[in-house]
Design an enzyme around this catalytic site. Structure first.
Site, PDB file in Angstrom:
ATOM      1  N   LYS A 272      15.753 -14.937  17.928  1.00 27.71           N
ATOM      2  CA  LYS A 272      14.097 -14.957  17.335  1.00 27.71           C
ATOM      3  C   LYS A 272      13.995 -16.026  16.594  1.00 27.71           C
ATOM      4  O   LYS A 272      14.593 -16.404  15.636  1.00 27.71           O
ATOM      5  CB  LYS A 272      14.061 -13.786  16.511  1.00 27.71           C
ATOM      6  CG  LYS A 272      12.544 -13.676  16.274  1.00 27.71           C
ATOM      7  CD  LYS A 272      12.098 -12.280  15.557  1.00 27.71           C
ATOM      8  CE  LYS A 272      12.541 -12.298  14.076  1.00 27.71           C
ATOM      9  NZ  LYS A 272      11.972 -11.111  13.401  1.00 27.71           N
TER      10      LYS A 272
ATOM     11  N   HIS B 117       0.751  -6.242   5.403  1.00 32.00           N
ATOM     12  CA  HIS B 117       1.085  -5.951   6.886  1.00 32.00           C
ATOM     13  C   HIS B 117       2.189  -5.047   7.462  1.00 32.00           C
ATOM     14  O   HIS B 117       1.983  -4.025   8.175  1.00 32.00           O
ATOM     15  CB  HIS B 117       1.058  -7.281   7.724  1.00 32.00           C
ATOM     16  CG  HIS B 117       1.302  -7.382   9.050  1.00 32.00           C
ATOM     17  ND1 HIS B 117       0.256  -7.061   9.701  1.00 32.00           N
ATOM     18  CD2 HIS B 117       2.284  -7.314   9.987  1.00 32.00           C
ATOM     19  CE1 HIS B 117       0.422  -6.997  11.176  1.00 32.00           C
ATOM     20  NE2 HIS B 117       1.641  -7.157  11.094  1.00 32.00           N
TER      21      HIS B 117
ATOM     22  N   ASN C  23       0.756  -1.652  -5.575  1.00 32.74           N
ATOM     23  CA  ASN C  23       0.604  -3.072  -5.086  1.00 32.74           C
ATOM     24  C   ASN C  23       0.189  -3.843  -6.129  1.00 32.74           C
ATOM     25  O   ASN C  23      -0.735  -3.460  -6.905  1.00 32.74           O
ATOM     26  CB  ASN C  23      -0.187  -3.063  -3.891  1.00 32.74           C
ATOM     27  CG  ASN C  23       0.194  -4.357  -3.062  1.00 32.74           C
ATOM     28  OD1 ASN C  23       1.350  -4.554  -2.803  1.00 32.74           O
ATOM     29  ND2 ASN C  23      -1.084  -5.107  -2.619  1.00 32.74           N
TER      30      ASN C  23
ATOM     31  N   GLY D 176      17.812  -4.211   3.226  1.00 34.15           N
ATOM     32  CA  GLY D 176      17.482  -4.495   4.741  1.00 34.15           C
ATOM     33  C   GLY D 176      16.906  -5.725   4.863  1.00 34.15           C
ATOM     34  O   GLY D 176      15.636  -6.120   4.689  1.00 34.15           O
TER      35      GLY D 176
ATOM     36  N   MET E 231      13.141  -3.686   1.579  1.00 30.67           N
ATOM     37  CA  MET E 231      12.974  -4.568   3.017  1.00 30.67           C
ATOM     38  C   MET E 231      12.254  -5.666   3.118  1.00 30.67           C
ATOM     39  O   MET E 231      12.306  -6.431   3.770  1.00 30.67           O
ATOM     40  CB  MET E 231      11.936  -3.627   3.623  1.00 30.67           C
ATOM     41  CG  MET E 231      12.584  -2.179   4.035  1.00 30.67           C
ATOM     42  SD  MET E 231      14.350  -1.990   4.383  1.00 30.67           S
ATOM     43  CE  MET E 231      14.303  -2.728   6.094  1.00 30.67           C
ATOM     44  N   GLY E 232      11.742  -6.069   1.522  1.00 34.37           N
ATOM     45  CA  GLY E 232      10.819  -7.554   1.635  1.00 34.37           C
ATOM     46  C   GLY E 232      11.791  -8.545   1.266  1.00 34.37           C
ATOM     47  O   GLY E 232      11.234  -9.714   1.751  1.00 34.37           O
ATOM     48  N   THR E 233      12.729  -8.432   0.666  1.00 34.55           N
ATOM     49  CA  THR E 233      13.578  -9.760   0.391  1.00 34.55           C
ATOM     50  C   THR E 233      14.374 -10.229   1.651  1.00 34.55           C
ATOM     51  O   THR E 233      15.735  -9.524   1.795  1.00 34.55           O
ATOM     52  CB  THR E 233      14.588  -9.378  -0.816  1.00 34.55           C
ATOM     53  OG1 THR E 233      13.778  -9.069  -2.027  1.00 34.55           O
ATOM     54  CG2 THR E 233      15.440 -10.660  -1.176  1.00 34.55           C
TER      55      THR E 233
HETATM   56  P1  NAD Z   1       1.910  -9.555   3.731  1.00 36.01           P
HETATM   57  O1  NAD Z   1       1.883 -11.139   3.404  1.00 36.01           O
HETATM   58  O2  NAD Z   1       1.122  -8.772   4.560  1.00 36.01           O
HETATM   59  O3  NAD Z   1       2.003  -8.791   2.352  1.00 36.01           O
HETATM   60  C1  NAD Z   1       2.673  -9.421   1.325  1.00 36.01           C
HETATM   61  C2  NAD Z   1       2.884  -8.084   0.309  1.00 36.01           C
HETATM   62  O4  NAD Z   1       3.454  -8.618  -0.993  1.00 36.01           O
HETATM   63  C3  NAD Z   1       1.506  -7.340  -0.254  1.00 36.01           C
HETATM   64  O5  NAD Z   1       1.773  -6.074  -0.634  1.00 36.01           O
HETATM   65  C4  NAD Z   1       1.150  -8.380  -1.535  1.00 36.01           C
HETATM   66  O6  NAD Z   1       0.422  -7.659  -2.436  1.00 36.01           O
HETATM   67  C5  NAD Z   1       2.653  -8.457  -2.006  1.00 36.01           C
HETATM   68  N1  NAD Z   1       3.040  -9.440  -3.082  1.00 36.01           N
HETATM   69  C6  NAD Z   1       2.766 -10.736  -2.865  1.00 36.01           C
HETATM   70  N2  NAD Z   1       3.156 -11.568  -4.051  1.00 36.01           N
HETATM   71  C7  NAD Z   1       3.705 -10.481  -4.748  1.00 36.01           C
HETATM   72  C8  NAD Z   1       4.384 -10.728  -6.325  1.00 36.01           C
HETATM   73  N3  NAD Z   1       4.554 -11.822  -6.878  1.00 36.01           N
HETATM   74  N4  NAD Z   1       4.893  -9.651  -6.858  1.00 36.01           N
HETATM   75  C9  NAD Z   1       4.713  -8.341  -6.098  1.00 36.01           C
HETATM   76  N5  NAD Z   1       4.201  -8.106  -4.909  1.00 36.01           N
HETATM   77  C10 NAD Z   1       3.686  -9.356  -4.568  1.00 36.01           C
HETATM   78  O7  NAD Z   1       3.638  -9.699   4.155  1.00 36.01           O
HETATM   79  P2  NAD Z   1       4.391  -8.569   5.077  1.00 36.01           P
HETATM   80  O8  NAD Z   1       4.197  -9.047   6.588  1.00 36.01           O
HETATM   81  O9  NAD Z   1       3.708  -7.130   4.759  1.00 36.01           O
HETATM   82  O10 NAD Z   1       5.807  -8.689   4.659  1.00 36.01           O
HETATM   83  C11 NAD Z   1       6.283  -8.321   3.455  1.00 36.01           C
HETATM   84  C12 NAD Z   1       7.774  -8.652   3.218  1.00 36.01           C
HETATM   85  O11 NAD Z   1       8.580  -8.250   4.017  1.00 36.01           O
HETATM   86  C13 NAD Z   1       7.545 -10.465   3.306  1.00 36.01           C
HETATM   87  O12 NAD Z   1       8.572 -10.971   2.205  1.00 36.01           O
HETATM   88  C14 NAD Z   1       8.371 -10.530   4.668  1.00 36.01           C
HETATM   89  O13 NAD Z   1       9.011 -11.763   4.428  1.00 36.01           O
HETATM   90  C15 NAD Z   1       9.281  -9.599   4.484  1.00 36.01           C
HETATM   91  N6  NAD Z   1       9.641  -8.910   6.071  1.00 36.01           N
HETATM   92  C16 NAD Z   1      11.227  -8.635   5.942  1.00 36.01           C
HETATM   93  C17 NAD Z   1      11.575  -8.145   7.078  1.00 36.01           C
HETATM   94  C18 NAD Z   1      13.061  -7.448   7.089  1.00 36.01           C
HETATM   95  O14 NAD Z   1      13.655  -7.377   8.254  1.00 36.01           O
HETATM   96  N7  NAD Z   1      13.652  -7.305   6.184  1.00 36.01           N
HETATM   97  C19 NAD Z   1      10.925  -8.443   8.118  1.00 36.01           C
HETATM   98  C20 NAD Z   1       9.571  -8.581   8.128  1.00 36.01           C
HETATM   99  C21 NAD Z   1       8.933  -8.910   6.878  1.00 36.01           C
END
Ligand code: NAD
Length: 319
Positions: free
Chosen positions: A66, A136, A158, A290, A217-219
């Protein structure tokens, strides 16, 4: 090879398909039948990130990559900031098999991984779901979590509170009461999904009650962090993939701080194939790191290709 464009994916792959594909992938990894290649991720400047996640699943006959990343300027172009495309290759010949739009697939496979962790690691009586993040991915996460448990209510935090009503609307669609709360109220949650792009911990150890399951899941990049490292020291930590967990995942900080041994992190697939018991105590904090592995992407893309071929969809091209 078959080209399956992004616009077709929603009609081809359901959250349940993604759940089954991700479960099979993590199980194949635990049986050493499949492995991920090292992740490449580069900063391109102006906030743009680009990289590759790839792997080989011998049992599933999958080889591929990917390619994608984060392009903050896309908001102005009216397309998502995250862009990705999956390429599948024949593992025997190396010939390209398919090119598949990867945006929705990424959301589905990421949500499936966290839902799978909730399904297997949250306490059976879990009723309150906590959401940290409302971007998202958060909507997909909430929808997938609703497929594996019967929640009484959802609480959400949030950093940018103006984003929470949109997540509340998803909860309403699912018939779930939703309340925007301060982080200290996360102690009410039985399971918490963190899905932010935060560079520093938001959720602290004091915000998490004993017995909670966390799906972090975000990191997915070095330098991101969603939860206090001390929480990982208190928790039983599971990861989609150990190498990614300690380098780009939530565990990177606790391991670097010397408060979590990488050897203590359990590959989640072992829970799926029965070589690890998973949660053993009601008051145990379980945490799924994750990070998102390439094999998840290949597995869901392969579902899209099979379905597209069955239905005569997509475009066959010679390369
Ligand atoms: P997005 O840009 O749509 O949303 C970002 C989110 O993070 C929002 O809720 C925003 O308010 C919050 N945010 C931004 N800065 C912040 C901070 N300093 N402190 C706390 N919250 C903060 O992004 P998304 O598409 O929803 O993706 C979210 C995260 O998930 C991203 O880091 C992305 O890389 C990660 N992600 C991980 C996987 C995985 O497999 N683990 C897959 C896809 C995305």
């Amino acid at each position: 090879m078959l080209v399956v464009p992004e616009a077709l994916i929603a009609g081809l792959v359901s959250p349940a398909d993604a759940f089954a594909a991700v479960e099979a992938t993590f199980a194949a990894m635990a049986r050493d039948e499949a492995y991920n290649f090292p992740v490449v991720r580069e900063a391109l400047g102006e906030g743009r990130q680009y990289g590759f996640k790839s792997g080989l699943d011998r049992a599933g006959g999958l080889l591929g990559v990917k390619a994608g990343g984060y392009f903050p300027g896309n908001a102005g172009r009216n397309i998502p900031n995250h862009q990705s495309t999956v390429m599948l290759f024949d593992p025997d010949s190396g010939r390209p098999v398919a090119m598949v739009g990867g945006n929705l697939l990424t959301a589905l496979r990421t949500a499936a991984a966290s839902a799978l962790s909730i399904d297997r690691l949250a306490r059976p009586e879990a009723r309150v779901l906590g959401m940290v993040g409302a971007g998202h991915q958060a909507a997909y996460q909430l929808r997938a979590a609703a497929l594996v448990r019967r929640w009484d209510r959802v609480i959400g935090w949030n950093l940018h509170p103006e984003m929470l009503p949109k997540l509340g609307a998803v909860a309403a669609e699912l018939g779930l009461p939703f309340e925007a709360v301060g982080l200290e109220r996360m102690v009410e949650a039985d399971a918490i999904i963190t899905i932010t792009s935060s560079p520093a911990a938001s959720l602290m150890a004091a915000h998490v009650a004993p017995g909670t399951h966390l799906a972090c899941m975000g990191t997915d990049t070095k330098g991101k962090q969603e939860v206090e490292a001390a929480l990982l020291a208190r928790a039983t930590v599971f990861a989609d993939e150990l190498a990614q967990s300690v380098s780009i995942g939530e565990a990177q900080h606790a391991v670097a701080a010397g408060i979590l041994e990488s050897a203590a992190i359990i590959p989640f697939g072992h829970v799926l194939i029965g070589t690890h018991l998973g949660r053993v105590r009601a008051d145990e904090i379980t945490l799924f790191d994750g990070t998102g592995v390439g094999l998840q992407d290949l597995a869901v893309a392969a579902v899209a290709v099979v379905r597209a071929r069955e239905r005569g969809l997509g475009a066959e091209v010679q390369v």
